[in-house]
Structure formats: structure tokens, C-alpha cells
Design a protein around this motif. Structure first.
Motif, short mmCIF file in Angstrom:
data_model
loop_
_atom_site.label_atom_id
_atom_site.label_comp_id
_atom_site.label_asym_id
_atom_site.label_seq_id
_atom_site.Cartn_x
_atom_site.Cartn_y
_atom_site.Cartn_z
N PHE A 1 -3.89 17.45 9.46
CA PHE A 1 -2.78 18.21 8.90
C PHE A 1 -2.00 17.42 7.84
CE2 PHE A 1 -3.80 20.55 12.65
CZ PHE A 1 -3.43 21.86 12.40
N ALA A 2 -2.02 16.12 7.93
CA ALA A 2 -1.31 15.30 6.94
C ALA A 2 -2.00 15.43 5.58
CB ALA A 2 -1.28 13.84 7.38
N VAL A 3 -1.20 15.48 4.52
CA VAL A 3 -1.71 15.67 3.17
C VAL A 3 -2.23 14.35 2.61
CG1 VAL A 3 -1.14 16.45 0.84
CG2 VAL A 3 -0.07 17.54 2.81
N ASP A 4 -3.42 14.41 2.03
CA ASP A 4 -4.06 13.20 1.52
C ASP A 4 -3.52 12.81 0.14
OD1 ASP A 4 -5.87 11.07 1.72
OD2 ASP A 4 -7.38 12.14 0.57
N ASP A 5 -3.14 13.79 -0.65
CA ASP A 5 -2.69 13.55 -2.03
C ASP A 5 -1.20 13.20 -2.03
OD1 ASP A 5 -2.34 13.41 -4.72
OD2 ASP A 5 -2.53 15.56 -5.10
N SER A 6 -0.90 11.95 -2.33
CA SER A 6 0.49 11.50 -2.32
C SER A 6 1.16 11.58 -3.70
CB SER A 6 0.56 10.05 -1.82
OG SER A 6 -0.18 9.19 -2.68
N LYS A 7 0.47 12.20 -4.66
CA LYS A 7 1.03 12.30 -6.02
C LYS A 7 2.39 12.98 -6.06
CE LYS A 7 -3.39 12.16 -8.50
NZ LYS A 7 -4.34 12.91 -9.37
N PRO A 8 2.61 14.07 -5.28
CA PRO A 8 3.94 14.70 -5.32
C PRO A 8 5.07 13.75 -4.92
CG PRO A 8 2.35 16.18 -4.31
CD PRO A 8 1.66 14.86 -4.47
N HIS B 1 0.85 -1.19 0.00
CA HIS B 1 0.00 0.00 0.00
C HIS B 1 0.89 1.24 0.00
CE1 HIS B 1 1.16 0.02 4.21
NE2 HIS B 1 0.64 -1.19 4.36
N GLY B 2 0.28 2.40 0.07
CA GLY B 2 1.04 3.64 0.19
C GLY B 2 1.87 4.00 -1.02
N PHE B 3 3.00 4.66 -0.77
CA PHE B 3 3.85 5.15 -1.85
C PHE B 3 4.33 4.03 -2.78
CE2 PHE B 3 5.27 8.39 1.55
CZ PHE B 3 4.18 9.19 1.29
N GLY B 4 4.74 2.91 -2.18
CA GLY B 4 5.25 1.80 -2.98
C GLY B 4 4.22 1.26 -3.95
N TYR C 1 4.50 15.38 5.82
CA TYR C 1 3.44 14.60 6.45
C TYR C 1 2.38 14.23 5.41
CZ TYR C 1 5.57 16.01 10.80
OH TYR C 1 6.46 16.20 11.83
N TYR C 2 2.28 12.94 5.11
CA TYR C 2 1.31 12.44 4.13
C TYR C 2 0.50 11.31 4.76
CZ TYR C 2 3.32 15.12 0.30
OH TYR C 2 3.72 16.14 -0.51
N LYS C 3 -0.73 11.20 4.31
CA LYS C 3 -1.59 10.14 4.81
C LYS C 3 -1.28 8.83 4.10
CE LYS C 3 -5.54 13.04 6.11
NZ LYS C 3 -6.97 13.35 5.89
N THR C 4 -0.92 7.83 4.88
CA THR C 4 -0.70 6.48 4.35
C THR C 4 -1.32 5.50 5.34
OG1 THR C 4 1.40 6.16 5.52
CG2 THR C 4 1.50 7.23 3.36
N VAL D 1 12.98 16.82 -1.41
CA VAL D 1 12.18 17.23 -0.25
C VAL D 1 10.77 17.50 -0.78
CG1 VAL D 1 11.90 18.91 1.59
CG2 VAL D 1 14.20 18.23 0.85
N VAL D 2 9.79 16.75 -0.28
CA VAL D 2 8.45 16.77 -0.87
C VAL D 2 7.40 17.24 0.13
CG1 VAL D 2 6.77 15.46 -2.22
CG2 VAL D 2 9.17 14.76 -2.22
#
Length: 335
Positions: free
Chosen positions: A259-266, A40-43, A210-213, A285-286
């Protein structure tokens, strides 16, 4: 006049860098990339994106159900397999699997993405097992996988290794297992870039904010905090108090869910550029928080940096709680 000349030079350099950033390597469809942690997540998102771009992907997952999903949803170029980065037998089997499909070709890029979190508690509430578990996955697992696949990267004239780190690997205000492991990733990546430079293998680190995973799910984090609280020594409970842990949980949930960002596209975009870009960066740095706050603060003298980050985090606690007196008294803010 010199002001205009300097402005023109800076503008030219900026445009040059922007242009270089758009260039990609040739023959992407003939490249082979191995990614760890694709459940799941970034991978997972990176594996799917590379597959859509026509890249040959070896996606390693912790669970067989994830392997099945990727195999069914993606093209024939997607080769998913089970591999626990902390399991030596799994790594050996993965090498054989990859070699079988590569034949005489080389592996273009290894993406060390697999990672985990321990319960997000203050240092006195963390256990040695927390540190051991996180370090085994986030650092030692990365080292073992990298060591195992270097020979396949070395087959070609050049290759890349992308290590997923964190802004916690540049600056931290809590001695957490996660931060310690990411500092290790940064050090490992820097040293590896020197060690592998004779083989034209470059190292690139991804430092998300901070990203949502799956790992940063607020409900899951709160549940783990309460479970740790229930198992704590009574002496620690007396020091912090139940009121502290209630406010801590409430703020942690709002921090990660709000506060964590939902969009992990960056993040996925940065990882893709590190793999396929003609001129990849050493570090990516993203995220706005990472770019405009965490990175600048990490460059400040340590006492000032600590103060800035503490003020920011305690501001979050004030915004998410009507009463944070107990939290601040524990940390010495309202003595």
C-alpha cells in the motif's frame, strides 16, 4: 445569479493560487541550504535535486560512506558531512564547517529531515528506550539543530526552516514513539513560527502519507517485530498470542510493501517548493491517502475520526489476511 458570481470568484482564486504556486525565488544558484538525514530516502533525493538546480547544499549524513557517495556523484556545490543530530559535538563541528563555506553569507534554509522508526509494535510491546531513541532523533535532534543554525539563518533579511513531519503528527490510533515524536514536531513548528517571525524566518512542515523508504521496508519491519516478540514478557505473549503476531507481521509487510507509494517525487517536489517557492505553504500534505483520507478524517470529531481510521486499517487487515479473528478480538471487535 449569485451562484455564477460565487463560482467565478472561486475559479479566479483557484487560478490565482495555481499561478502563485509556480513562482520561484530569484537567484536560486546563490542560496545555501542545509539538509539533515541525507543517507537515503527523501533527504538524499532532495539533496540531489537541489544540486541539479544549482543550489549550494550542505548535506549531513549519519554514515561516512554516504558522504563519500554524495561528494563523488554531485557537483562541487554539494558539501556533504557527517552529523548525528543527537550528537552535540557533531552539531558544533557542522556549524564550523558551514560557517567556513558561507564566509559572510547567510544560510537560506534549514531542512530538518533526519528521522527514525522504532519497532512497529502495539503500545504494550514498546519499551521506554523505543520512545527515548525516536524522540531523541525526530524531535530533540530537530530542536538542537534548529537552535544551532538559527544565527546563520538570521544573517540574511529572510530565511526558511522546513520540518519533515508526518500525517501521524495530525492523527494517530496507536500510542507509538513515532506518532508521539511527530505530534511534537507539529507543536514545535507552530510555536517556532511565532518565535522567529520578527526575524522574517518562516516555518514550513511536510506531512507525507505512506511512502516507501529505507525506514518502511517491509522485511526490515517484520524482522524487528519478531525480535521484539522474542524478548517480550511471557504475560504479554499470553494476552496477544503467537497467532496475533503472525497475522500482524503478515499484514504489516503487505501494508508497507503493497500500500505504501513507491514514487517519492511528490514529497521531494513539496520540499523543493517549500525551499524555493516564492509563496510557500505553511503545511504540505502529500499523497492521495493523506489528502483524501487522513487529512479529512483528522478534522472530524475525535470519536468519529478514530472509528473511520480503525475501520480503514482493519479493512486492510481483512484484505491481507484470510483470518483476522485473533487480531480483532484483541482490539475488542469480535468479543
Amino acid at each position: 445569479m449569485w451562484i455564477y458570481v460565487c463560482t467565478a470568484v472561486l475559479a479566479a482564486l483557484l487560478l490565482r493560487n495555481l499561478y502563485r504556486g509556480t513562482l520561484k525565488i530569484k537567484d536560486c544558484q546563490n542560496r545555501y541550504v542545509l539538509i539533515t538525514g541525507c543517507d537515503h530516502g527523501f533527504g538524499r533525493k532532495l539533496a540531489e535535486k537541489l544540486d541539479n538546480l544549482g543550489v549550494h547544499v550542505f548535506a549531513t549524513c549519519l554514515h561516512s560512506s554516504s558522504v563519500k557517495e554524495l561528494s563523488e556523484q554531485c557537483s562541487s556545490k554539494m558539501k556533504a558531512l557527517v552529523m548525528d543530530v543527537t550528537n552535540e559535538d557533531h552539531i558544533i563541528k557542522a556549524i564550523a564547517f558551514v560557517e567556513e563555506h558561507l564566509k559572510e553569507k547567510s544560510l537560506w534554509c534549514l531542512v530538518n529531515n533526519a528521522g527514525c522508526l522504532s519497532p512497529q509494535v502495539v503500545f504494550e510491546m514498546a519499551t521506554k528506550e523505543d520512545f527515548r531513541k525516536v524522540m531523541n532523533v525526530n524531535l530533540f535532534g530537530m530542536i538542537d539543530v534548529t537552535r544551532a543554525f538559527i544565527p546563520l539563518l538570521r544573517r540574511g533579511k529572510e530565511g526558511r526552516i522546513v520540518n519533515v513531519s508526518s500525517m501521524n503528527g495530525r492523527f494517530s490510533v496507536e500510542a507509538s514513539p513515532y506518532s508521539c515524536s511527530k505530534y511534537g514536531v507539529e507543536s514545535f513548528s507552530d510555536g517556532l513560527s511565532f518565535s522567529l517571525s520578527p526575524f522574517n524566518i518562516t516555518i514550513h512542515t511536510i506531512q507525507p502519507g505512506y511512502y516507501k523508504t529505507e525506514m518502511t521496508n517491509g522485511d526490515k519491519i517484520v524482522k524487528e517485530i519478531w525480535e521484539r516478540w522474542d524478548s517480550l514478557d511471557e504475560r504479554i505473549k499470553v494476552v496477544y498470542g503467537r497467532g496475533f503476531i503472525e497475522q500482524y507481521c503478515e499484514s504489516a509487510k503487505k501494508l508497507y510493501d503493497g500500500f505504501a507509494v513507491d514514487d517519492s517525487k511528490p514529497v521531494v517536489k513539496a520540499m523543493t517548493h517549500a525551499i524555493l517557492g516564492k509563496h510557500p505553504q505553511n503545511r504540505y500534505v502529500v499523497g492521495r491517502i493523506a489528502v483524501f483520507f487522513l487529512r479529512p478524517v483528522s478534522l472530524l470529531p475525535f470519536p468519529i475520526a478514530v472509528s473511520c481510521k480503525l475501520i480503514a486499517f482493519h479493512l486492510v487487515f481483512f484484505l491481507t489476511n484470510k483470518s483476522c479473528c485473533r487480531f480483532h478480538s484483541v482490539y475488542g471487535f469480535l468479543q
